[in-house]
Design a protein around this motif. Structure first.
Motif, PDB file in Angstrom:
ATOM      1  N   UNK A  74     119.935  60.848  96.122  1.00  0.00           N
ATOM      2  CA  UNK A  74     119.509  60.893  94.728  1.00  0.00           C
ATOM      3  C   UNK A  74     120.672  60.415  93.855  1.00  0.00           C
ATOM      4  N   UNK A  75     120.363  60.147  92.605  1.00  0.00           N
ATOM      5  CA  UNK A  75     121.411  59.777  91.659  1.00  0.00           C
ATOM      6  C   UNK A  75     122.016  58.405  91.882  1.00  0.00           C
ATOM      7  N   UNK A  76     121.256  57.506  92.476  1.00  0.00           N
ATOM      8  CA  UNK A  76     121.801  56.168  92.750  1.00  0.00           C
ATOM      9  C   UNK A  76     122.173  55.401  91.488  1.00  0.00           C
ATOM     10  N   UNK A  77     121.510  55.694  90.378  1.00  0.00           N
ATOM     11  CA  UNK A  77     121.726  54.938  89.155  1.00  0.00           C
ATOM     12  C   UNK A  77     123.131  55.064  88.598  1.00  0.00           C
ATOM     13  N   UNK A 128     118.294  67.998 104.414  1.00  0.00           N
ATOM     14  CA  UNK A 128     117.498  69.236 104.359  1.00  0.00           C
ATOM     15  C   UNK A 128     117.842  70.166 105.527  1.00  0.00           C
ATOM     16  N   UNK A 129     117.903  71.448 105.204  1.00  0.00           N
ATOM     17  CA  UNK A 129     118.132  72.449 106.243  1.00  0.00           C
ATOM     18  C   UNK A 129     119.583  72.822 106.466  1.00  0.00           C
ATOM     19  N   UNK A 187     122.972  65.673  88.772  1.00  0.00           N
ATOM     20  CA  UNK A 187     122.226  65.057  89.875  1.00  0.00           C
ATOM     21  C   UNK A 187     122.493  65.794  91.180  1.00  0.00           C
ATOM     22  N   UNK A 188     123.739  66.137  91.412  1.00  0.00           N
ATOM     23  CA  UNK A 188     124.090  66.832  92.645  1.00  0.00           C
ATOM     24  C   UNK A 188     123.488  68.234  92.686  1.00  0.00           C
ATOM     25  N   UNK A 223     116.982  71.441  95.124  1.00  0.00           N
ATOM     26  CA  UNK A 223     115.685  70.979  95.633  1.00  0.00           C
ATOM     27  C   UNK A 223     115.593  71.217  97.142  1.00  0.00           C
ATOM     28  N   UNK A 224     116.686  71.005  97.841  1.00  0.00           N
ATOM     29  CA  UNK A 224     116.684  71.199  99.290  1.00  0.00           C
ATOM     30  C   UNK A 224     116.687  72.681  99.628  1.00  0.00           C
TER      31      UNK A 224
END
Length: 173
Positions: free
Chosen positions: A40-43, A108-109, A163-164, A170-171
């Motif tokens: 995520x947060x590539x921008x 994830x996990x 973003x982090x 979320x995970x």
């Protein structure tokens, strides 16, 4: 050898350290993606690269073209902080292991890391970046580079940390 030349060597060494970080980051990204990692947060990433590259270039330009002098009391103190920041940065990298990256990639996990410097702060590496971004230019009195990087990096970190945090939560949810 002039103080500007020695400062140039320091900046080149920091640049090589950044290349080493990118090598580790690429290896860890491959590891994470092989285990279902989500980026995520590539921008903001290209902006981060530009700001960090700009710091190194700005240090050299200011030291050479603005004829900044080396002030021993300031320079040696800031050099000690630069060295300390490298030690703590690699402590962060070592503590996170495969989970460390220059990009925001979460597998994830995997549990959140709470050992090493992460016992004390949720984002110790960002504190290191702030410290180094101020100290590195001031080794050779490049106060404009220090100020510009500090302001740009503060804006970047507002986006980056959000973003982090979103990715980690979320995970974990």
């Amino acid at each position: 050898m002039s103080s500007e030349a020695l400062f140039t060597v320091l900046i080149l060494l920091v640049g090589l350290e950044r290349v080493a970080e990118l090598v580790v980051s690429q290896r860890n990204a491959a590891w994470a993606f092989a285990r279902g990692g989500v980026e995520t947060g590539r921008g903001h990433y290209p902006v981060m690269v530009l700001i960090h590259t700009g710091l190194l270039v700005g240090c050299l330009v200011e030291a050479w073209l603005a004829d900044r002098e080396f002030l021993p009391a300031l320079g040696w103190t800031m050099l000690a902080l630069v060295v300390l920041s490298q030690v703590v940065r690699w402590w962060c990298i070592g503590t996170l292991g495969h989970q460390w990256n220059t990009r925001v990639i979460v597998v994830p996990g995997l549990p959140l890391v709470s050992s090493g410097p992460y016992r004390f702060l949720p984002h110790p590496n960002y504190l290191v970046v702030v410290l180094e971004g101020l100290a590195l230019p001031l080794v050779h009195s490049a106060w404009v580079a220090a100020a510009v990087f500090t302001v740009a990096n503060a804006a970047l970190l507002r986006v980056r940390i959000r973003a982090e945090e979103r990715a980690l939560h979320a995970v974990a949810a």
